[in-house]
Design a protein around this motif. Structure first.
Motif, short mmCIF file in Angstrom:
data_model
loop_
_atom_site.label_atom_id
_atom_site.label_comp_id
_atom_site.label_asym_id
_atom_site.label_seq_id
_atom_site.Cartn_x
_atom_site.Cartn_y
_atom_site.Cartn_z
N UNK A 194 8.07 2.39 -1.17
CA UNK A 194 8.21 2.76 0.31
C UNK A 194 8.15 4.39 0.49
N UNK A 195 8.42 5.16 -0.43
CA UNK A 195 8.57 6.31 -0.56
C UNK A 195 7.38 7.13 -0.13
N UNK A 196 7.63 7.72 1.26
CA UNK A 196 6.93 8.29 1.87
C UNK A 196 6.08 9.64 1.54
N UNK A 197 6.97 10.18 0.55
CA UNK A 197 6.64 11.66 0.03
C UNK A 197 5.61 11.39 -1.17
N UNK A 198 6.00 10.31 -1.88
CA UNK A 198 4.94 10.01 -2.85
C UNK A 198 5.63 10.49 -4.30
N UNK A 199 6.87 11.13 -4.49
CA UNK A 199 7.18 11.67 -5.71
C UNK A 199 8.15 10.70 -6.39
N UNK A 200 8.33 9.59 -5.65
CA UNK A 200 9.26 8.75 -6.61
C UNK A 200 8.97 8.23 -7.84
N UNK A 201 7.76 7.95 -8.32
CA UNK A 201 7.39 7.61 -9.52
C UNK A 201 7.67 8.57 -10.50
N UNK A 219 -0.84 13.80 -11.13
CA UNK A 219 -1.67 12.53 -10.83
C UNK A 219 -0.96 11.78 -9.82
N UNK A 220 -1.80 10.44 -9.98
CA UNK A 220 -1.49 9.60 -8.66
C UNK A 220 -0.91 8.16 -9.10
N UNK A 221 0.32 7.83 -8.56
CA UNK A 221 0.84 6.64 -9.07
C UNK A 221 0.37 5.50 -7.97
N UNK A 222 0.02 4.31 -8.35
CA UNK A 222 -0.10 3.25 -7.46
C UNK A 222 0.57 1.90 -7.90
N UNK A 223 0.80 1.10 -7.07
CA UNK A 223 0.86 -0.47 -7.54
C UNK A 223 0.00 -1.41 -7.47
N UNK A 224 -0.33 -1.82 -8.52
CA UNK A 224 -1.47 -2.97 -8.80
C UNK A 224 -0.62 -4.14 -9.47
#
Length: 147
Positions: A58-65, A89-94
């Protein structure tokens, strides 16, 4: 006076026993595993707490991971590990895992590491008294992998 002191000591012992019996048992820390996926172009993290995955997603900035499981390139001098910059890079939940895909592909025969910060471990006062933890110190484990 002597009876009053014994009564207070007795009540104090009962109160202490009550407080100690009501503390929660320590939860087992999560153990994560990593594996290269997508033809060795991405890194998959398994075993993260589903609650953490939900909150960080739910982190809107995208730096949480990057704050929880950042990926680094291993330097030739391993004493310099703490001074490396994070791999962009990019983190995504799968499904129930997190997948990291670097902006530039992992280099062949290059060693990388993931610094897994364990924020939940070592928070008891006894950890500070034993010296296994210092104020301001965050527990982490480095998971090493090679392309």
């Amino acid at each position: 006076m002597h009876k009053t002191f014994r009564l207070i000591a007795f009540l104090g012992c009962i109160g202490l026993f009550f407080l100690l019996s009501c503390t929660q048992s320590a939860k087992q820390p999560n153990t994560i595993t990593i594996a290269l996926t997508n033809n060795k172009t991405s890194l998959r993290f398994n075993g993260l707490d589903p609650g953490v995955i939900g909150e960080v997603s739910r982190d809107t900035i995208g730096k949480g991971w990057q704050g929880l499981v950042p990926v680094y390139r291993m330097p030739a001098d391993t004493d310099m590990k703490n001074y490396q910059t994070e791999q962009p890079g990019k983190y995504r939940v799968v499904d129930s895992a997190v997948v990291f895909t670097p902006d530039t592909p992992f280099a062949a025969n290059q060693t990388y590491f993931v610094r897994w910060y364990r924020f939940e471990s070592g928070k008891k006062a006894s950890d500070y008294l034993r010296g296994s933890r210092r104020p301001g110190q965050t527990q982490f484990t480095d998971l090493i992998f090679k392309q």
